[in-house]
Design a protein around this motif. Structure first.
Motif, PDB file in Angstrom:
ATOM      1  N   PRO A  35      81.850   1.255   5.210  1.00 17.92           N
ATOM      2  CA  PRO A  35      82.177  -0.175   4.348  1.00 17.92           C
ATOM      3  C   PRO A  35      80.915  -1.001   4.253  1.00 17.92           C
ATOM      4  CG  PRO A  35      83.250  -0.648   6.571  1.00 17.92           C
ATOM      5  CD  PRO A  35      82.479   0.990   6.327  1.00 17.92           C
ATOM      6  N   LEU A  36      80.703  -1.762   3.406  1.00 16.16           N
ATOM      7  CA  LEU A  36      79.522  -2.923   3.285  1.00 16.16           C
ATOM      8  C   LEU A  36      80.289  -4.080   3.020  1.00 16.16           C
ATOM      9  CD1 LEU A  36      76.655  -0.972   1.481  1.00 16.16           C
ATOM     10  CD2 LEU A  36      76.918  -1.532   3.738  1.00 16.16           C
ATOM     11  N   GLU A  37      80.680  -4.754   4.124  1.00 13.95           N
ATOM     12  CA  GLU A  37      81.429  -6.082   4.082  1.00 13.95           C
ATOM     13  C   GLU A  37      80.955  -7.285   3.172  1.00 13.95           C
ATOM     14  OE1 GLU A  37      84.549  -6.009   5.124  1.00 13.95           O
ATOM     15  OE2 GLU A  37      84.315  -4.044   6.351  1.00 13.95           O
ATOM     16  N   GLY A  38      79.583  -7.492   3.252  1.00 14.67           N
ATOM     17  CA  GLY A  38      79.212  -8.320   2.537  1.00 14.67           C
ATOM     18  C   GLY A  38      79.343  -8.313   1.058  1.00 14.67           C
ATOM     19  N   PRO A  39      78.944  -7.131   0.376  1.00 12.21           N
ATOM     20  CA  PRO A  39      79.115  -7.114  -0.972  1.00 12.21           C
ATOM     21  C   PRO A  39      80.526  -6.579  -1.465  1.00 12.21           C
ATOM     22  CG  PRO A  39      77.652  -5.434  -0.273  1.00 12.21           C
ATOM     23  CD  PRO A  39      77.771  -6.392   1.111  1.00 12.21           C
ATOM     24  N   GLY A  40      81.221  -6.290  -0.379  1.00 13.74           N
ATOM     25  CA  GLY A  40      82.676  -5.518  -0.817  1.00 13.74           C
ATOM     26  C   GLY A  40      82.586  -4.035  -1.211  1.00 13.74           C
ATOM     27  N   LEU A  41      81.477  -3.296  -0.646  1.00 15.43           N
ATOM     28  CA  LEU A  41      81.609  -1.890  -1.250  1.00 15.43           C
ATOM     29  C   LEU A  41      82.054  -0.972  -0.262  1.00 15.43           C
ATOM     30  CD1 LEU A  41      77.657  -1.867  -2.411  1.00 15.43           C
ATOM     31  CD2 LEU A  41      79.935  -1.815  -3.876  1.00 15.43           C
ATOM     32  N   ARG A  42      82.497   0.090  -0.613  1.00  9.90           N
ATOM     33  CA  ARG A  42      83.090   1.218   0.309  1.00  9.90           C
ATOM     34  C   ARG A  42      82.075   2.507  -0.238  1.00  9.90           C
ATOM     35  NH1 ARG A  42      87.848   3.585  -0.284  1.00  9.90           N
ATOM     36  NH2 ARG A  42      87.988   3.077  -2.184  1.00  9.90           N
ATOM     37  N   GLY A  43      81.562   3.136   0.800  1.00 11.72           N
ATOM     38  CA  GLY A  43      80.807   4.435   0.595  1.00 11.72           C
ATOM     39  C   GLY A  43      81.265   5.552   1.167  1.00 11.72           C
ATOM     40  N   VAL A  44      80.868   6.867   0.546  1.00 13.30           N
ATOM     41  CA  VAL A  44      80.928   8.036   1.332  1.00 13.30           C
ATOM     42  C   VAL A  44      79.502   8.776   1.040  1.00 13.30           C
ATOM     43  CG1 VAL A  44      82.220  10.264   1.338  1.00 13.30           C
ATOM     44  CG2 VAL A  44      83.266   8.152   0.807  1.00 13.30           C
ATOM     45  N   VAL A  45      79.059   9.602   2.061  1.00 14.88           N
ATOM     46  CA  VAL A  45      78.106  10.441   1.982  1.00 14.88           C
ATOM     47  C   VAL A  45      78.365  11.696   2.190  1.00 14.88           C
ATOM     48  CG1 VAL A  45      75.746  11.002   2.923  1.00 14.88           C
ATOM     49  CG2 VAL A  45      76.417   8.607   3.026  1.00 14.88           C
ATOM     50  N   LEU A  46      78.116  12.612   0.897  1.00  9.99           N
ATOM     51  CA  LEU A  46      78.705  13.914   1.063  1.00  9.99           C
ATOM     52  C   LEU A  46      77.054  14.906   1.019  1.00  9.99           C
ATOM     53  CD1 LEU A  46      80.904  13.515  -2.178  1.00  9.99           C
ATOM     54  CD2 LEU A  46      81.577  13.816   0.467  1.00  9.99           C
ATOM     55  N   GLU A  47      77.359  16.121   1.559  1.00  6.47           N
ATOM     56  CA  GLU A  47      76.232  16.904   2.108  1.00  6.47           C
ATOM     57  C   GLU A  47      76.481  18.443   1.478  1.00  6.47           C
ATOM     58  OE1 GLU A  47      73.107  17.033   5.185  1.00  6.47           O
ATOM     59  OE2 GLU A  47      74.981  18.023   5.797  1.00  6.47           O
ATOM     60  N   HIS A  48      75.460  18.809   0.626  1.00  7.69           N
ATOM     61  CA  HIS A  48      75.710  20.320   0.559  1.00  7.69           C
ATOM     62  C   HIS A  48      74.973  21.285   1.418  1.00  7.69           C
ATOM     63  CE1 HIS A  48      74.367  23.984  -1.806  1.00  7.69           C
ATOM     64  NE2 HIS A  48      75.405  23.565  -2.717  1.00  7.69           N
ATOM     65  N   PRO A  49      75.473  22.359   1.407  1.00  5.32           N
ATOM     66  CA  PRO A  49      75.152  23.250   2.624  1.00  5.32           C
ATOM     67  C   PRO A  49      73.823  23.475   2.761  1.00  5.32           C
ATOM     68  CG  PRO A  49      77.283  24.408   1.461  1.00  5.32           C
ATOM     69  CD  PRO A  49      76.697  23.040   0.813  1.00  5.32           C
ATOM     70  N   ARG A  50      73.119  23.347   1.694  1.00  2.00           N
ATOM     71  CA  ARG A  50      71.587  23.341   1.562  1.00  2.00           C
ATOM     72  C   ARG A  50      70.688  22.147   1.974  1.00  2.00           C
ATOM     73  NH1 ARG A  50      70.058  26.811  -3.822  1.00  2.00           N
ATOM     74  NH2 ARG A  50      71.102  28.697  -3.228  1.00  2.00           N
TER      75      ARG A  50
END
Length: 71
Positions: A35-50
């Motif tokens: 979460p990024l509380e200040g701007p109210g964002l939520r995020g997810v980082v996804l990764e490819h096998p490469r």
């Protein structure tokens, strides 16, 4: 010298739906969520096998941009 792109960030409206779509379409795995509380964002980082990554960011109440007309 070799240059490597670490990740690309994409704004999305429905984070859960986009995570599922990206995982199914490209075989990505979730690396971490945050979460990024200040701007109210939520995020997810996804990764490819490469090794390439995509960062999905969602803000509550966001809506798609209106298409611009070109003349």
């Amino acid at each position: 010298m070799t240059t490597r792109l670490d990740r690309v960030g994409v704004n999305v409206r429905d984070l859960a739906a986009q995570v599922a779509w990206q995982q199914n379409a490209f075989g990505l795995k979730t690396v971490f969520e945050f979460p990024l509380e200040g701007p109210g964002l939520r995020g997810v980082v996804l990764e490819h096998p490469r090794g390439w990554r995509i960062e999905l960011l969602a803000r509550p109440g966001s809506a798609p941009a209106r298409a611009r007309r070109t003349r």
